[in-house]
Write an enzyme that holds these catalytic residues in place. Sequence first.
Site, PDB file in Angstrom:
ATOM      1  N   ASP A 479       0.833  -1.201   0.000  1.00 38.12           N
ATOM      2  CA  ASP A 479       0.000   0.000   0.000  1.00 38.12           C
ATOM      3  C   ASP A 479       0.870   1.254   0.000  1.00 38.12           C
ATOM      4  O   ASP A 479       2.060   1.222   0.338  1.00 38.12           O
ATOM      5  CB  ASP A 479      -0.915  -0.010   1.223  1.00 38.12           C
ATOM      6  CG  ASP A 479      -2.221   0.738   0.991  1.00 38.12           C
ATOM      7  OD1 ASP A 479      -2.309   1.501   0.011  1.00 38.12           O
ATOM      8  OD2 ASP A 479      -3.158   0.561   1.795  1.00 38.12           O
ATOM      9  N   ASP A 549     -10.479   1.955  -2.979  1.00 38.11           N
ATOM     10  CA  ASP A 549     -10.917   1.637  -1.617  1.00 38.11           C
ATOM     11  C   ASP A 549     -12.432   1.533  -1.528  1.00 38.11           C
ATOM     12  O   ASP A 549     -12.959   1.055  -0.521  1.00 38.11           O
ATOM     13  CB  ASP A 549     -10.419   2.707  -0.645  1.00 38.11           C
ATOM     14  CG  ASP A 549      -8.965   2.508  -0.252  1.00 38.11           C
ATOM     15  OD1 ASP A 549      -8.439   1.400  -0.467  1.00 38.11           O
ATOM     16  OD2 ASP A 549      -8.347   3.457   0.265  1.00 38.11           O
TER      17      ASP A 549
END
Length: 751
Positions: A479, A549
């Site tokens: 990430d 997301d």
Amino acid sequence: MHIFVNEQSNQFHLTNGKISYIFNILKNGSLGHLYFGKAIRHRDDFSHLMRNDIPTPASCHYFQDDPAFSLETIRQEYPVYGKGDFRDAAIELETSEGRIGNQFTYKKYEISQGKPKLEGLPATYADGNEATTVTITLFDDTTDTELLLTYSIFHHYSVITRSAAVKNSGSDDLYIKKIMSASIDFPDQNFSMVHLSGTWSRERHIKERELVQGTHSISSIRGASSHHHNPFLALKRNDTTEHVNEVYGFNFIYSSNFLAQVEVDHYQVTRVMMGIHPHQFKWKLGHDESFQAPEVVMVYSDDGLNGMSQIFHDLYRHQLIRDPWKTDERPILINNWEATYFDFNEEKLVNIAESAKELGIELFVLDDGWFGKRNDDTSSLGDWFENEEKLPNGLTSLAQKFNNIGMKFGLWFEPEMISPNSQLYNNHPLWVVGRKGEHLTFGRNQLVLDFSRQDVVEYIYEKMAGIIRKTGLSYIKWDMNRNITDAFSSALRLDQQGEFFHRYILGVYSLYEKLTNEFPEVLFESCAGGGGRFDPAMFYYAPQAWPSDDTDAVERLKIQYGTSLVYPIYSMGSHVSASPNHQTMRSTSLDTRANTAYFGTFGYELNPLELSEEERKIIKEQVQFYKKHRRLVRDGDFYRLVNPFENNETAWMIVSKDKTESLVGWYKVLATPNPKKQQVLGLKGLDTTILYEIENTGEAFYGDELMYHGVTLPTEFNGAHHLKASLGGDYQSIVYYLKERRTSNDARTCI
């Protein structure tokens, strides 16, 4: 497949029977562009393709005795500044004395089989049976600078790749202020520009604008390719649709600051450029030093946008994603993030894993919060050791318990970031991006590690590699949750600070390269606050990426539809999340959530311990369905059928290469009153002579019926036929599986 070189006419013709790319050496020694598009037959001289307009009196001509030769009116292959062309240049160099402007003239060419690697950069790859490359060398005598333009044509795809490199052969330092990887001039402006834009949680929405005189551009100066603009654009003819007519696609294999630009001049010539964004870019080249620019992929299709997409998909599946993951099946995973967030311990994780295993799920991914003293997003990034309060027995013990259950184990990392209260920051404060003693900007309560430093890359490599070794990890979610501000490296000299952004991403690529080479069996999934670095360069290392997301099934329709314009379906991480959704608070059925997520790399983002027995039964069936069809999702041709940006419905399908099976998805966002009594969905890509059985209904239809008439969708409730209605309400969806039905009286014969 041929690269024709005519030394008498000074022309180069790259062709593979699908496309042609033709350029020439101009009178002044620079390169002119003649043609890019559908393959045309070779001839000895293509000079008739050159624009020979006589410039206006206001134009500047290159030669005193030839006013007709003006770079303002000639289509060029790699334009420079200062020689009469007032459009944007592809390259700008500056000497230590402040001289700007260059004149690169042709010196030689070299043809090689296959495709050379780009030093330190991800790129498409090919052997001698898959591509042929021509490298053109040009030279600027005033600065002793060599410019290498590299063109590769793939044998089986309508694809040209381009890149540029500069070498300083002189004794004085040289500064690159701008270097585009590709530039091309089209003879007209009759195009619309298509690109993918958005922001966090609604990435890669399709945008379109008609070209007019002036400059149209998309870009990023965030240190990442960004949620906001993807490094892709396409030029489509004004009558081009999804499946008909011409389109040109351009994709930049790079993950940092970029510029993709279309400039229409006063003669309606359209110039496309793509490369590293020149903002805050200044690269110092000493004697005998070289700079390699990243690669641009250029695709031509006369089968519309969908045809362009299929070319990109096939190219990236076979010539960008690397072994073993371009052929291996990806495991169905469960990620604990939306199930627990930071609130977990070993017992809770093992219980979730045991429950998930019973559902047929194959991989457990432990997300943020397992390291340092990480109990929220304010601490511990950089401290890559177990959080002993949550995991007192350590990661090795946890991994062993997952293995005993029969689950593979994956971990979340954010290797490029650092928390200001971490041990790593206390030990190495100069490893942070930014000037010491000056104000630093925060994003998600964190700062950025300076990956332009090799010692930082080595440190993070040792930490990650050590954890992989001791746990036997199968998967890493990489990430990156903030963009770069305060761009400054304490390890670079002041005259090198313009190199920071590029050196940073080279450091990221270097870490990926070390880890993927040592641990090829580990599946990497890239993520950047969702889809903030969803670009082809990442797929060279991580064969799948987290598109957003936003896990809401309805929002994902647009995100996945837009993403499919360029990127393979099997590169998109797609999960069934909890309901109500954690981003939109929208409630959707398990069926609809799965029906969206099937068209990607499938997984779950919920707590199986909170499911009812009926929900568990449904999920078991979903898992088995995806296992049965994931090879089709990986290898098949993707067709977009109904556009969610223009309709209340969405539809798409995947067809196997041999045309014997297909997976079809149809979705309706909002219910409509008194809908059509019989609604049909026209399919694409099938074999007209094959009899297809629809697994859901047992009915069988020939491919021509399904494409030219369409498959009849189930009856919707309209207030009268409620006993027959099988659909109703908001967020409807259906997935059909079509399989060839073999009969003794095979209809694939002429009567």
